[in-house]
Design a protein around this motif. Structure first.
Motif, short mmCIF file in Angstrom:
data_model
loop_
_atom_site.label_atom_id
_atom_site.label_comp_id
_atom_site.label_asym_id
_atom_site.label_seq_id
_atom_site.Cartn_x
_atom_site.Cartn_y
_atom_site.Cartn_z
N GLY A 135 5.58 -0.31 4.94
CA GLY A 135 4.39 -0.48 4.03
C GLY A 135 3.18 0.42 4.38
O GLY A 135 2.62 0.83 3.46
N ILE A 194 1.48 3.22 2.00
CA ILE A 194 0.45 2.42 1.47
C ILE A 194 -0.11 2.83 0.24
O ILE A 194 -0.59 2.15 -0.56
N HIS A 226 1.36 -3.90 -6.87
CA HIS A 226 0.28 -4.84 -6.58
C HIS A 226 -1.01 -4.97 -7.52
O HIS A 226 -1.47 -3.75 -7.77
N TRP A 237 10.35 -2.03 3.27
CA TRP A 237 9.41 -1.99 2.19
C TRP A 237 9.67 -0.92 1.22
O TRP A 237 9.77 0.10 1.75
N TYR A 259 3.35 -5.68 2.87
CA TYR A 259 2.98 -4.23 3.24
C TYR A 259 2.39 -4.24 4.50
O TYR A 259 1.87 -2.94 5.27
N ALA A 295 8.62 0.34 -2.99
CA ALA A 295 7.94 0.10 -4.29
C ALA A 295 8.76 -0.12 -5.29
O ALA A 295 8.44 -0.24 -6.35
N ASN A 317 6.67 -7.78 -1.14
CA ASN A 317 5.98 -6.40 -0.54
C ASN A 317 4.60 -6.25 -1.28
O ASN A 317 3.77 -5.69 -0.47
N GLY A 318 4.38 -6.62 -2.39
CA GLY A 318 3.04 -6.31 -2.88
C GLY A 318 1.98 -7.27 -2.52
O GLY A 318 0.77 -6.80 -2.16
N ARG A 364 1.53 0.92 -2.73
CA ARG A 364 1.41 -0.28 -2.73
C ARG A 364 0.73 -0.80 -4.11
O ARG A 364 1.24 -1.87 -4.68
#
Length: 426
Positions: free
Chosen positions: A389, A393, A400, A367, A384, A369, A379-380, A396
């Motif tokens: 993730g 976090i 996302h 994971w 996660y 960004a 991933n978004g 994220r």
């Protein structure tokens, strides 16, 4: 489902052997939780509401009717010296260990010990349960109590011993204070079990559930009536009914409502089950054989699954944690299907492979960004739910934006980053 008494088909284990196997399962799960214990907070915006409610009973910014027992448990451990966030995490860890153990012990009533143990471990290493196990969210404790209820209902029906239905009713009475929605999701299954044993007094236990649920609602009304609660009009029940209706298929139609929720649910389930998804699809080939070997099991599983599934598809599909009660059904179905077609050793090998694949998926998923393309979307939206993730976090929300892929008149793209006040940290 047969009404004749049944006995456990698990091999006769000594109390020492059974305790050893349970201890091994618990030790593995505890180590896995400690491995990912440290992570940025908050993981979800609701955690701010729970932390804001410490000092219970007091009004707190979580939607009506709230989770009264959850906040009370957090307050207890907080007053005993735990930090605010860990006051809830401690209970989440406990629930995430109790749930797989309860699944293991319950499955021993219908499948051999080996497959039951590996099935319990596979569920314990499921990415969704593993992820929420170190958060301040209610999901792991909720599914643990839910599995106790389910197991007691099954045992009561198959043995015709009404005491198990009464145990399930007592657990449901407690669950009404922890996760009130479980009364709706598991209520039909409990009613089914109580009705099957009505001649033995099975319906009497439902009185306790009704009284407990009514008392919880009264306590919630009193709690929210003490004073104004900031953030949202969380104390207004009508507000939340309108929120739910706005996201329902009845308001949005079959495309933006039903089809959108179905796509989201399927995406969550594919990621959460991982390699087990293929096994679940293949297990449909042995449905008839499984039904013959375990009469009544499919009816039981459908009553377990349908209420919550209907709600998320027709009314409101949001967080992966909302469907955590459906996840153990998949593992039970796999265990029954494999046991009905293969030997105990083969079933154990398949379930152990699923457990290993699940752990590998959670621990090894890269994971980031900085991901791009389809990887960024995965991933978004769902990946996660992995170790990397969880440890990132707080990033994220860099990739996302809720509802950006499939916006509707209700679901508009937003990028509100959840936060805690500085004083509400660990």
């Amino acid at each position: 489902m047969t009404n004749s008494p049944t006995t456990s088909i698990a091999p006769a284990l000594s109390p020492q052997q059974l305790a050893s196997r349970s201890a091994t399962l618990i030790a593995i799960l505890l180590a896995s939780r400690l491995w990912v214990l440290n992570h940025p907070i908050p993981v979800h915006g609701d955690e701010a509401g729970f932390l804001g409610g410490l000092g219970f009973p007091a009004p707190y910014p979580v939607h009506h009717p709230g989770y009264l027992l959850w906040v009370a448990l957090g307050t207890l451990t907080w007053k005993l010296g735990a930090t605010k966030y860990f006051a809830f995490v401690l209970w989440s860890i406990l629930g995430s260990i109790l749930a797989p153990w309860a699944l293991y012990r319950g499955l021993r009533w219908i499948v051999p010990d080996g497959p039951a143990w590996w099935t319990g471990l596979a569920f314990g290493l499921n990415p969704l349960l593993w992820f929420v196990s170190v958060t301040a969210l209610t999901y792991s404790c909720g599914v643990a109590l839910g599995l106790v209820i389910v197991g007691c209902i099954w045992r009561g029906i198959t043995t015709t011993d009404v005491r198990w239905i009464h145990y399930a009713s007592a657990a449901m009475a407690v669950c009404a204070w922890l996760r009130p929605d479980y009364v709706l999701w598991l209520g039909p299954l409990l009613l089914y079990g109580a009705w099957r044993l009505r001649s033995r007094g099975g319906l009497r236990g439902l009185i306790l559930v009704v009284l407990s649920f009514a008392a919880m609602l009264a306590a919630a009304m009193w709690l929210y009536g003490q004073g104004p609660v900031e953030r949202k009009p969380v104390g207004q029940f009508s507000y939340w009914l309108e929120v739910l209706f706005q996201t329902s298929a009845f308001r949005l139609g079959w495309y933006n409502g039903l089809l959108r929720s179905t796509a989201k649910l399927c995406g969550i389930l594919v990621w959460v089950f991982g390699a087990a998804t293929l096994a679940l699809l293949a297990s449909k080939l042995s449905l008839r054989n499984t039904a013959q070997r375990f009469p009544g099991a499919f009816t039981f599983l459908l009553l377990w699954v349908l209420p919550l599934t209907a709600f998320v598809l027709l009314i409101h599909m949001s967080e992966p944690g909302h469907v955590i009660l459906l996840i153990p059904v998949g593992y039970v179905f796999l265990a029954l299907s494999l046991t009905g077609k293969f030997t105990s050793l083969t079933t154990s090998r398949v379930m152990s492979a699923i457990a290993i694949c699940s752990a590998f998926q959670f621990l090894a998923w890269p994971w980031s960004a900085q991901s791009t393309g389809w990887m960024r979307t995965v991933n978004g939206k769902i990946a996660y739910l992995s170790a990397a993730g969880l440890r990132q976090i707080d990033h994220r929300w860099d990739i996302h934006t809720p509802s950006d892929i499939w916006p509707t008149p209700t679901h508009q793209p937003t990028a509100t980053r959840p936060s805690l006040a500085p004083a509400d940290g660990r």
